[in-house]
Write an enzyme that holds these catalytic residues in place. Structure first.
Site, PDB file in Angstrom:
ATOM      1  N   HIS A  45       0.831  -1.210   0.000  1.00  0.00           N
ATOM      2  CA  HIS A  45       0.000   0.000   0.000  1.00  0.00           C
ATOM      3  C   HIS A  45       0.864   1.257   0.000  1.00  0.00           C
ATOM      4  CE1 HIS A  45      -3.789  -2.090   0.368  1.00  0.00           C
ATOM      5  NE2 HIS A  45      -3.344  -2.778   1.406  1.00  0.00           N
ATOM      6  N   GLN A 145       0.083 -13.052   6.090  1.00  0.00           N
ATOM      7  CA  GLN A 145      -0.986 -12.236   6.663  1.00  0.00           C
ATOM      8  C   GLN A 145      -2.304 -12.981   6.605  1.00  0.00           C
ATOM      9  OE1 GLN A 145      -0.349  -7.949   5.077  1.00  0.00           O
ATOM     10  NE2 GLN A 145      -1.574  -7.852   6.950  1.00  0.00           N
ATOM     11  N   GLU A 147      -5.951 -12.161   6.738  1.00  0.00           N
ATOM     12  CA  GLU A 147      -6.751 -10.934   6.638  1.00  0.00           C
ATOM     13  C   GLU A 147      -8.003 -11.149   5.798  1.00  0.00           C
ATOM     14  OE1 GLU A 147      -4.418  -7.672   5.149  1.00  0.00           O
ATOM     15  OE2 GLU A 147      -3.436  -8.883   3.632  1.00  0.00           O
ATOM     16  N   ASP A 173      -8.491  -5.470   6.656  1.00  0.00           N
ATOM     17  CA  ASP A 173      -8.994  -6.308   5.563  1.00  0.00           C
ATOM     18  C   ASP A 173      -9.850  -7.457   6.101  1.00  0.00           C
ATOM     19  OD1 ASP A 173      -8.168  -5.101   3.152  1.00  0.00           O
ATOM     20  OD2 ASP A 173      -6.103  -5.683   3.574  1.00  0.00           O
TER      21      ASP A 173
HETATM   22  C1  3PY Z   1      -4.918  -4.740   7.399  1.00  0.00           C
HETATM   23  O1  3PY Z   1      -5.383  -4.357   8.478  1.00  0.00           O
HETATM   24  O2  3PY Z   1      -5.595  -5.164   6.450  1.00  0.00           O
HETATM   25  C2  3PY Z   1      -3.477  -4.723   7.201  1.00  0.00           C
HETATM   26  O3  3PY Z   1      -3.004  -5.257   6.241  1.00  0.00           O
HETATM   27  C3  3PY Z   1      -2.638  -4.038   8.239  1.00  0.00           C
HETATM   28  O4  3PY Z   1      -1.294  -4.176   7.995  1.00  0.00           O
HETATM   29 MG    MG Z   2      -4.354  -5.654   4.696  1.00  0.00          MG
END
Ligand code: 3PY
Ligand code: MG
Length: 249
Positions: A45, A145, A147, A173
């Site tokens: 991002h 991640q 998310e 996310d």
């Molecule tokens: C999110 O909160 O989606 C993130 O990727 C934070 O790093």
């Molecule tokens: Mg994210």
């Protein structure tokens, strides 16, 4: 010798960092001098190039290790991020065991993976090539991640994938995938987080999360999360400006 980022991570040592999105080496120097344990260099991002990221890593070195969040689970991005000297790779939005296995393969040289051999900053521009080749697979942290609610559904299997060193929750996310955009403290979102925590702890996998402020991450630290990314360079600057204006006007 100071423990590496990965050693600290897998020991579940508390690692407090912040996210850098601006291609400004002075920001990495300032945060490094501030004493952050690690820096989260965000290529997902931000408008940063790989060259911009390298300059941040150079500015943070040797004091502060940087993990790079790549834009996607992609071998080209991952090998570039590793070759510039990332101490860890953060792969966004990993939902399935196939995706997690792919992230690991992209981060590892053969035979464990498919990373190709280059000579760049990570390898001391050639001077440390053999040393790096023999240690990189063990020394680099692979962090996925979590998310998306689909990832939460698969979490029991995701934390068992060999080569995954940490799971890092993206609460924004994740909440969006549950139809609760930005509602990170919502009960259902928190229940999803609890499920991730339960499975990660059973598998002895370190847990990380992002929060915009120290107050936002405090409960997670109390809950056993050890890898924290607190704030974003842009947010920190904006908040500092607002605090001044609020106190003087
Ligand atoms: C999110 O909160 O989606 C993130 O990727 C934070 O790093
Ligand atoms: Mg994210």
């Amino acid at each position: 010798m100071k423990p590496s980022f990965k050693e600290n991570l897998i020991q579940h040592n508390l690692l407090i960092g912040t996210i850098i999105t601006l291609p400004v080496p002075e920001i990495a120097e300032i945060f490094s001098a501030t004493g952050f344990d690690w820096l989260f260099v965000d290529l997902e991002h931000s408008a940063m190039s790989i060259k911009d990221a390298q300059i941040l890593l150079q500015a943070a070195a040797p004091q502060t290790p940087c993990a790079i969040r790549v834009p996607s689970n992609d071998d080209v991005w991952i090998k570039k991020a590793l070759d510039i000297g990332a101490a860890g790779i953060i792969v966004p939005n990993v939902c399935t065991t196939q995706e997690a296995e792919r992230a690991v393969r992209c981060c590892k040289y053969p035979p464990e993976g498919m990373r190709s051999v280059g000579i760049a900053r990570a390898q001391g521009y050639g001077d440390k090539l053999q040393e790096y080749l023999s240690s990189a697979n063990d020394d680099i942290a692979v962090i996925i991640q979590i998310e998306h609610i689909n990832a939460v559904g698969n979490i029991q299997d995701l934390v068992k994938i060999r080569g995954i060193d940490g799971v890092f929750i993206g609460p924004y996310d994740l909440s969006a995938s549950m139809g609760k955009m930005g509602q990170t403290t919502d009960t259902e979102v928190q229940n999803a987080l609890s499920r991730v925590k339960q499975c990660a702890q059973q598998a002895n996998i370190p847990l990380g999360i992002f929060g915009p402020t120290a107050e936002a991450v405090q409960p997670y630290i109390k809950d056993g999360y050890s890898l924290l990314a607190v704030g974003i360079d842009t947010l920190l600057l904006g908040n500092a400006g607002k605090t001044i204006m609020a106190s003087l006007k």
